[in-house]
Enzyme design. Structure first.
Site, PDB file in Angstrom:
ATOM      1  N   ASP A  39       0.830  -1.211   0.000  1.00 43.84           N
ATOM      2  CA  ASP A  39       0.000   0.000   0.000  1.00 43.84           C
ATOM      3  C   ASP A  39       0.857   1.250   0.000  1.00 43.84           C
ATOM      4  OD1 ASP A  39      -2.306  -1.365   0.114  1.00 43.84           O
ATOM      5  OD2 ASP A  39      -2.785  -0.896   2.191  1.00 43.84           O
ATOM      6  N   LYS A  61      -3.300   3.294  -2.155  1.00 42.74           N
ATOM      7  CA  LYS A  61      -4.603   3.917  -1.952  1.00 42.74           C
ATOM      8  C   LYS A  61      -4.390   5.331  -1.461  1.00 42.74           C
ATOM      9  CE  LYS A  61      -6.847  -0.274  -0.551  1.00 42.74           C
ATOM     10  NZ  LYS A  61      -7.148  -0.995   0.671  1.00 42.74           N
ATOM     11  N   MET A 175      -7.795   8.878  10.087  1.00 43.91           N
ATOM     12  CA  MET A 175      -8.500   9.396   8.905  1.00 43.91           C
ATOM     13  C   MET A 175      -9.414  10.564   9.257  1.00 43.91           C
ATOM     14  SD  MET A 175      -9.451   5.681   7.251  1.00 43.91           S
ATOM     15  CE  MET A 175      -9.844   4.900   8.814  1.00 43.91           C
TER      16      MET A 175
HETATM   17  N1  SAH Z   1      -3.965   0.004   9.346  1.00 41.70           N
HETATM   18  C1  SAH Z   1      -3.437   1.326   9.662  1.00 41.70           C
HETATM   19  C2  SAH Z   1      -4.473   2.422   9.518  1.00 41.70           C
HETATM   20  C3  SAH Z   1      -4.939   2.651   8.107  1.00 41.70           C
HETATM   21  S1  SAH Z   1      -6.085   3.974   7.996  1.00 41.70           S
HETATM   22  C4  SAH Z   1      -2.867   1.307  11.080  1.00 41.70           C
HETATM   23  O1  SAH Z   1      -3.040   0.329  11.802  1.00 41.70           O
HETATM   24  O2  SAH Z   1      -2.227   2.281  11.455  1.00 41.70           O
HETATM   25  C5  SAH Z   1      -5.046   5.331   7.541  1.00 41.70           C
HETATM   26  C6  SAH Z   1      -4.919   6.323   8.691  1.00 41.70           C
HETATM   27  O3  SAH Z   1      -3.948   5.875   9.617  1.00 41.70           O
HETATM   28  C7  SAH Z   1      -4.447   7.694   8.273  1.00 41.70           C
HETATM   29  O4  SAH Z   1      -5.513   8.489   7.792  1.00 41.70           O
HETATM   30  C8  SAH Z   1      -3.917   8.233   9.577  1.00 41.70           C
HETATM   31  O5  SAH Z   1      -4.947   8.693  10.409  1.00 41.70           O
HETATM   32  C9  SAH Z   1      -3.333   6.990  10.225  1.00 41.70           C
HETATM   33  N2  SAH Z   1      -1.875   6.892  10.015  1.00 41.70           N
HETATM   34  C10 SAH Z   1      -1.211   5.978   9.295  1.00 41.70           C
HETATM   35  N3  SAH Z   1       0.125   6.178   9.373  1.00 41.70           N
HETATM   36  C11 SAH Z   1       0.304   7.252  10.169  1.00 41.70           C
HETATM   37  C12 SAH Z   1       1.439   7.961  10.652  1.00 41.70           C
HETATM   38  N4  SAH Z   1       2.678   7.607  10.324  1.00 41.70           N
HETATM   39  N5  SAH Z   1       1.233   9.029  11.458  1.00 41.70           N
HETATM   40  C13 SAH Z   1       0.005   9.409  11.828  1.00 41.70           C
HETATM   41  N6  SAH Z   1      -1.111   8.778  11.401  1.00 41.70           N
HETATM   42  C14 SAH Z   1      -0.971   7.715  10.604  1.00 41.70           C
END
Ligand code: SAH
Length: 262
Positions: A39, A61, A175
């Site tokens: 991804d 995505k 998100m």
């Molecule tokens: N499966 C992922 C989440 C996917 S949804 C997990 O467990 O983290 C995507 C959201 O994750 C983004 O919109 C943001 O809110 C958060 N996110 C992912 N990576 C991030 C990062 N490095 N710093 C802050 N938020 C993050």
């Protein structure tokens, strides 16, 4: 027939951004994969550890722009595994936290494909640690919740801001950047104090991390003024104060050390 010869699909959590935050098990699966479907959020540096013969497929995505639609990703997983290949489906954070891992495992189960889910550090845990914010704390918080910020009313499972405003101490919102204004409104409407501390953590755990703190009352203005962009996590709760306490304690210790030298 297919079951005996099928490869395994590993649904792998890549962690929140810092490539060193991947698990040993996940790393081993990357090293032995024939095919990796990854991804946008999965740390691309991790792909350097894959074999030279690996087939890499970007499923990226971006918000509102799915490069490969989910049903096609599901089909690709089934297709490659049916060819006897070891497949890694690499996802940001943890595959079962807003990662659609549940849909992918269901598809594999339906086709009798063996699979394994390898957890990753979800971004709430990673970003909170990198911002020095404990999600629970003996004095400030006995619970935390991971919440999606994008689900509007009318969806199958709308977010219960009315309950979350009162029943959970720390909210870690994924998100939520584009919805910050309405999240703020919902929480205030349901009685969350305007003075509740909030942290915004952009690109948590990476070298590009930016962290901002404010209160629920003004948080939408703060986000706009710093042009907060994705991926970012919103942490709401008294625990955000701990970060400030730590920063203050560090500054005082530095000043004392300087005075002693002086
Ligand atoms: N499966 C992922 C989440 C996917 S949804 C997990 O467990 O983290 C995507 C959201 O994750 C983004 O919109 C943001 O809110 C958060 N996110 C992912 N990576 C991030 C990062 N490095 N710093 C802050 N938020 C993050």
């Amino acid at each position: 027939m297919m079951k005996q010869s099928a490869g395994t699909v590993y649904i792998v959590g890549a962690g929140p951004g810092d490539p060193e935050l991947i698990t040993v098990k996940a790393m081993r699966r990357i090293q032995s994969a024939d095919v990796i479907l990854y991804d946008r959020l999965a740390t691309t540096e991790l792909l350097d550890y894959a074999s030279k013969k690996v087939e890499l497929i970007y499923c990226g995505k971006a918000p509102n722009a799915h490069a490969i639609p989910q049903d096609q990703i599901n089909q690709l997983l089934v297709k490659y595994a049916s060819q006897g290949k070891n497949v890694v489906r690499l996802k940001g954070g943890d595959p079962f936290v807003f990662g659609r891992g549940g849909e992918e495992t269901l598809e594999l189960a339906k086709h009798g494909i063996p699979y394994e889910v390898i957890p990753g550090i979800t971004s709430a845990i990673g970003a909170a640690a990198a911002a020095n914010i404990p999600l629970t704390h003996r004095e400030h918080a006995s619970s935390f919740a991971c919440v999606t910020g994008t689900r509007c009313h009318g969806d199958k499972a709308p977010v219960r801001w009315d309950l979350l405003a009162h029943s959970v101490d720390t909210l870690a919102i994924y998100m939520g950047v584009s919805q910050l204004g309405s999240i703020r409104e919902e929480l205030l409407k349901h009685g969350k104090a305007a003075s509740t501390p909030v942290a915004l953590i952009e690109r948590g755990t990476t070298s590009k991390q930016r962290t901002f703190t404010g209160t629920l009352e003004h948080i939408h203005h703060l986000a706009a003024s710093v042009q907060l962009s994705n991926p970012a996590l919103i942490i709401i709760g008294e625990v955000v104060k701990v970060r400030e306490q730590l920063l203050m304690a560090e500054q005082q210790a530095e000043q004392q050390a300087e005075q002693m030298i002086g």
